[in-house]
Enzyme design. Structure first.
Site, PDB file in Angstrom:
ATOM      1  N   GLU A   1       4.087 -31.002  16.796  1.00  0.00           N
ATOM      2  CA  GLU A   1       5.126 -31.813  16.805  1.00  0.00           C
ATOM      3  C   GLU A   1       4.848 -33.206  15.780  1.00  0.00           C
ATOM      4  OE1 GLU A   1       8.559 -31.563  18.575  1.00  0.00           O
ATOM      5  OE2 GLU A   1       7.205 -29.591  19.889  1.00  0.00           O
TER       6      GLU A   1
ATOM      7  N   CYS B   1       8.708 -40.850  18.684  1.00  0.00           N
ATOM      8  CA  CYS B   1       9.323 -40.051  17.609  1.00  0.00           C
ATOM      9  C   CYS B   1      10.741 -39.679  17.341  1.00  0.00           C
ATOM     10  CB  CYS B   1       8.441 -38.697  18.221  1.00  0.00           C
ATOM     11  SG  CYS B   1       9.050 -38.123  19.648  1.00  0.00           S
TER      12      CYS B   1
HETATM   13  P1  NAD Z   1      -2.478 -39.017  15.671  1.00  0.00           P
HETATM   14  O1  NAD Z   1      -2.101 -38.216  15.040  1.00  0.00           O
HETATM   15  O2  NAD Z   1      -3.086 -40.539  14.917  1.00  0.00           O
HETATM   16  O3  NAD Z   1      -3.253 -38.254  17.153  1.00  0.00           O
HETATM   17  C1  NAD Z   1      -2.308 -37.387  17.665  1.00  0.00           C
HETATM   18  C2  NAD Z   1      -3.592 -36.769  19.011  1.00  0.00           C
HETATM   19  O4  NAD Z   1      -4.395 -36.797  17.763  1.00  0.00           O
HETATM   20  C3  NAD Z   1      -4.495 -37.738  18.944  1.00  0.00           C
HETATM   21  O5  NAD Z   1      -5.318 -37.672  20.624  1.00  0.00           O
HETATM   22  C4  NAD Z   1      -6.027 -37.856  18.327  1.00  0.00           C
HETATM   23  O6  NAD Z   1      -6.712 -38.515  19.001  1.00  0.00           O
HETATM   24  C5  NAD Z   1      -5.925 -36.435  18.000  1.00  0.00           C
HETATM   25  N1  NAD Z   1      -6.644 -36.622  16.349  1.00  0.00           N
HETATM   26  C6  NAD Z   1      -6.790 -37.254  15.301  1.00  0.00           C
HETATM   27  N2  NAD Z   1      -7.381 -37.050  14.366  1.00  0.00           N
HETATM   28  C7  NAD Z   1      -8.044 -36.057  14.609  1.00  0.00           C
HETATM   29  C8  NAD Z   1      -8.821 -34.340  13.998  1.00  0.00           C
HETATM   30  N3  NAD Z   1      -8.525 -34.400  13.411  1.00  0.00           N
HETATM   31  N4  NAD Z   1      -8.241 -32.952  14.959  1.00  0.00           N
HETATM   32  C9  NAD Z   1      -7.686 -33.541  16.270  1.00  0.00           C
HETATM   33  N5  NAD Z   1      -7.324 -34.088  16.495  1.00  0.00           N
HETATM   34  C10 NAD Z   1      -7.061 -35.408  16.076  1.00  0.00           C
HETATM   35  O7  NAD Z   1      -1.036 -39.377  16.061  1.00  0.00           O
HETATM   36  P2  NAD Z   1      -0.809 -40.590  17.099  1.00  0.00           P
HETATM   37  O8  NAD Z   1      -0.896 -42.229  16.923  1.00  0.00           O
HETATM   38  O9  NAD Z   1      -1.309 -41.070  18.563  1.00  0.00           O
HETATM   39  O10 NAD Z   1       0.596 -40.539  17.825  1.00  0.00           O
HETATM   40  C11 NAD Z   1       1.686 -41.519  16.555  1.00  0.00           C
HETATM   41  C12 NAD Z   1       2.631 -39.883  16.325  1.00  0.00           C
HETATM   42  O11 NAD Z   1       2.475 -39.521  17.367  1.00  0.00           O
HETATM   43  C13 NAD Z   1       3.805 -40.470  15.058  1.00  0.00           C
HETATM   44  O12 NAD Z   1       3.837 -40.192  13.964  1.00  0.00           O
HETATM   45  C14 NAD Z   1       4.908 -39.827  16.317  1.00  0.00           C
HETATM   46  O13 NAD Z   1       5.771 -39.248  15.529  1.00  0.00           O
HETATM   47  C15 NAD Z   1       4.356 -38.464  16.388  1.00  0.00           C
HETATM   48  N6  NAD Z   1       4.328 -38.234  17.986  1.00  0.00           N
HETATM   49  C16 NAD Z   1       5.861 -37.306  18.133  1.00  0.00           C
HETATM   50  C17 NAD Z   1       6.460 -36.540  19.306  1.00  0.00           C
HETATM   51  C18 NAD Z   1       7.468 -35.192  19.220  1.00  0.00           C
HETATM   52  O14 NAD Z   1       7.522 -34.698  20.132  1.00  0.00           O
HETATM   53  N7  NAD Z   1       7.357 -34.979  18.436  1.00  0.00           N
HETATM   54  C19 NAD Z   1       5.744 -37.545  20.337  1.00  0.00           C
HETATM   55  C20 NAD Z   1       5.426 -38.254  20.571  1.00  0.00           C
HETATM   56  C21 NAD Z   1       4.694 -39.199  19.052  1.00  0.00           C
END
Ligand code: NAD
Length: 482
Positions: A254, A288
């Site tokens: 997502e 998002c």
């Molecule tokens: P992010 O990708 O930086 O982090 C998301 C999660 O992934 C965190 O828990 C982080 O610690 C983890 N993570 C980071 N590196 C990783 C790795 N190498 N392996 C596994 N996990 C890892 O995103 P964010 O800044 O926390 O959130 C913002 C983003 O999320 C925006 O792009 C937003 O659009 C998206 N988002 C999507 C939805 C949806 O339903 N489609 C909902 C909310 C947010």
């Protein structure tokens, strides 16, 4: 640049993870500060998990799956009802934690938490309605849980994501290891303490708070994790797909969005503009699904500008705990700077600033507050129209015909959400049916807990909610008799 400050007397500490039905001391020794976005004060210190904590949680989930993987529908339904009851009892504490730790406005936090908690009952309903076994002739097809699931969440509505993914996994018969966003440690703790009271089978639910490149990476790499359900950025989603391939992970992603709102030329501006701004600025723009591209008929631009200026009076910036506040602070200094850089880029690229702009709003110098900003005369190929900003910044783009509106809406690498606003229902439906997005809403944001959520294109892979969400945690098995 603003540095976080500390008042050591007031800060909370969290040193444990939730593994095999108990809160256990962290093996990892790294410590992270949690900073309150309204005033940049350190409010908590969290001990971060390492790979060893993660492996312990995976082992507990694997052991629990040996039993829970064979559970029958009624057992899973009963657990979902208990989870719902346990989480419901803490809604006020959860809201307070989301407001304090994340700066989520109460206007948004309360309903989004209701949605999250409601997901347990929605999953139960879907579970009851799904066809788990199909037989014909000498063939029997059953839906089987995929196994141990790693659930990785973003910070902008962490409790929603945890509840939603957990509900689908539990309904499917999976056991889970959750890696919440490390920025959401306090909210997660309130939620997990509540869920602990649901008296779950040991090891069904494990929660390990740590960094993405440590805990998240171990979940993605580990051969005993069968499935990853991830909510977050495109870049991390891509790395999960790439690295998960080594162990043939099933993957749901997502990801981000740059969602269009098409204002048709028969739209009544008095209602349409507040609805469009609500979609643009929901969750302070850190959503998002935020409708960050507003497509308006060229010949109505002047009227739209006037209506936006008027309607902006209602989008108050302020204390997120105040129910009148529509836009709170950004989650962090980093997010504040990201939003500033995009506002600057919009100005440099020649978009016309209608409201807002760079810097903090007057009276909000202490925290990570930004000015809700609307640009007009934006071209769809400008950076502010193409990239996800994740802050309260709206781009108004004009179109000359319905076909052009559809073309601009679909001209994006994303396809998570879209909106159509108009008075002729037939016409609105016709436009909606041509949009390349996982969800399209007509005349304002509504919700249906059984409707799928997820993206076309770079917005992700797979769907959540209701039976679509449960399907993502299932394998299909056919037994054929000779
Ligand atoms: P992010 O990708 O930086 O982090 C998301 C999660 O992934 C965190 O828990 C982080 O610690 C983890 N993570 C980071 N590196 C990783 C790795 N190498 N392996 C596994 N996990 C890892 O995103 P964010 O800044 O926390 O959130 C913002 C983003 O999320 C925006 O792009 C937003 O659009 C998206 N988002 C999507 C939805 C949806 O339903 N489609 C909902 C909310 C947010």
């Amino acid at each position: 640049m603003m540095n976080a400050t500390t008042n050591d007397d007031a800060i909370k500490t969290i040193t444990t993870h939730y593994i095999d039905g108990a809160f256990v001391e962290s093996h990892g020794r790294g410590v992270m500060d949690i900073v309150r976005p309204t005033d940049a004060q350190v409010i908590a210190r969290v001990t971060l998990a390492d790979e060893e904590d993660t492996r312990r949680a995976i082992a507990a989930a694997k052991l629990a799956f040996a039993t829970y993987g064979h559970s029958i529908k009624e057992e899973r339904a009963a657990i979902l009802r208990r989870l719902h009851e346990a989480a419901s009892a803490q809604i006020d504490d959860l809201t307070a934690a989301m407001v304090e730790e994340y700066g989520g406005v109460v206007q948004f936090a309360e309903p989004i938490l209701q949605t999250g908690i409601g997901a347990f009952l929605a999953a139960e309903k879907a579970l009851q309605e799904m066809e788990w076994t199909r037989s014909w002739d000498k063939t029997t097809v059953t839906l089987e849980p995929v196994g141990v699931a790693g659930l990785i969440t973003a910070w902008n509505a962490t409790a929603l994501f945890i509840c939603l993914k957990l509900a689908s996994a539990v309904a499917a018969g999976c056991t889970v290891v959750i890696k919440p966003s490390e920025l959401s440690s306090l909210q997660t703790r309130v939620l997990v303490e509540a869920l602990h009271k649901a008296n779950l089978p040991k090891g069904l639910l494990n929660v390990v708070t740590g960094l993405g490149n440590v805990v998240g990476a171990e979940l993605v790499r580990h051969p005993d994790v069968d499935k990853i359900s991830f909510t977050g950025s495109v870049a991390v989603g891509q790395s999960i797909m790439r690295d998960g391939a080594a162990t043939m992970k099933r993957i749901t992603l997502e990801l981000g969005g740059k969602s269009p709102t098409i204002l048709l030329d028969d739209a009544e501006l008095g209602q349409a503009i507040p609805a469009a701004l609500t979609m643009a600025f929901m969750n302070s723009g850190q959503a998002c699904a935020a409708g960050t591209r507003l497509l308006v008929p060229k010949n109505r631009l002047e009227a739209v500008k006037q209506a936006i200026r008027g309607a902006m009076q209602a989008f108050l910036v302020g204390d997120p705990a105040d129910p009148k506040t529509a836009v709170g602070p950004m989650v962090s200094q980093k997010q504040y700077e990201r939003v500033q850089s995009y506002i600057r880029k919009g100005i440099e690229d020649g978009a016309e600033l209608l409201v807002g702009g760079e810097g903090r709003p007057a009276g909000f110098e202490a925290g990570y507050f930004v000015k809700p900003t609307v640009f007009v005369n934006v071209k769809n190929d400008m950076t502010i129209a193409r990239e996800e900003i994740f802050g309260p910044v709206l781009s108004v783009i004009t179109y000359e015909s319905e076909d052009e509106a559809i073309e601009i809406a679909n001209d994006s690498k994303y396809g998570l959400h879209a909106a159509v606003i108009g008075t002729d229902a037939q016409r609105s439906r016709r436009v909606a049916s041509q949009l390349r997005a996982g969800r399209v809403v007509i005349n304002g944001m509504t919700d249906d807990p059984q409707a799928p959520w997820g993206g076309f294109k770079y917005s992700g892979i797979g769907r959540e909610y209701g039976r679509y969400g449960i399907n993502a945690f299932l394998e299909t098995r056919a037994i054929l008799e000779g």
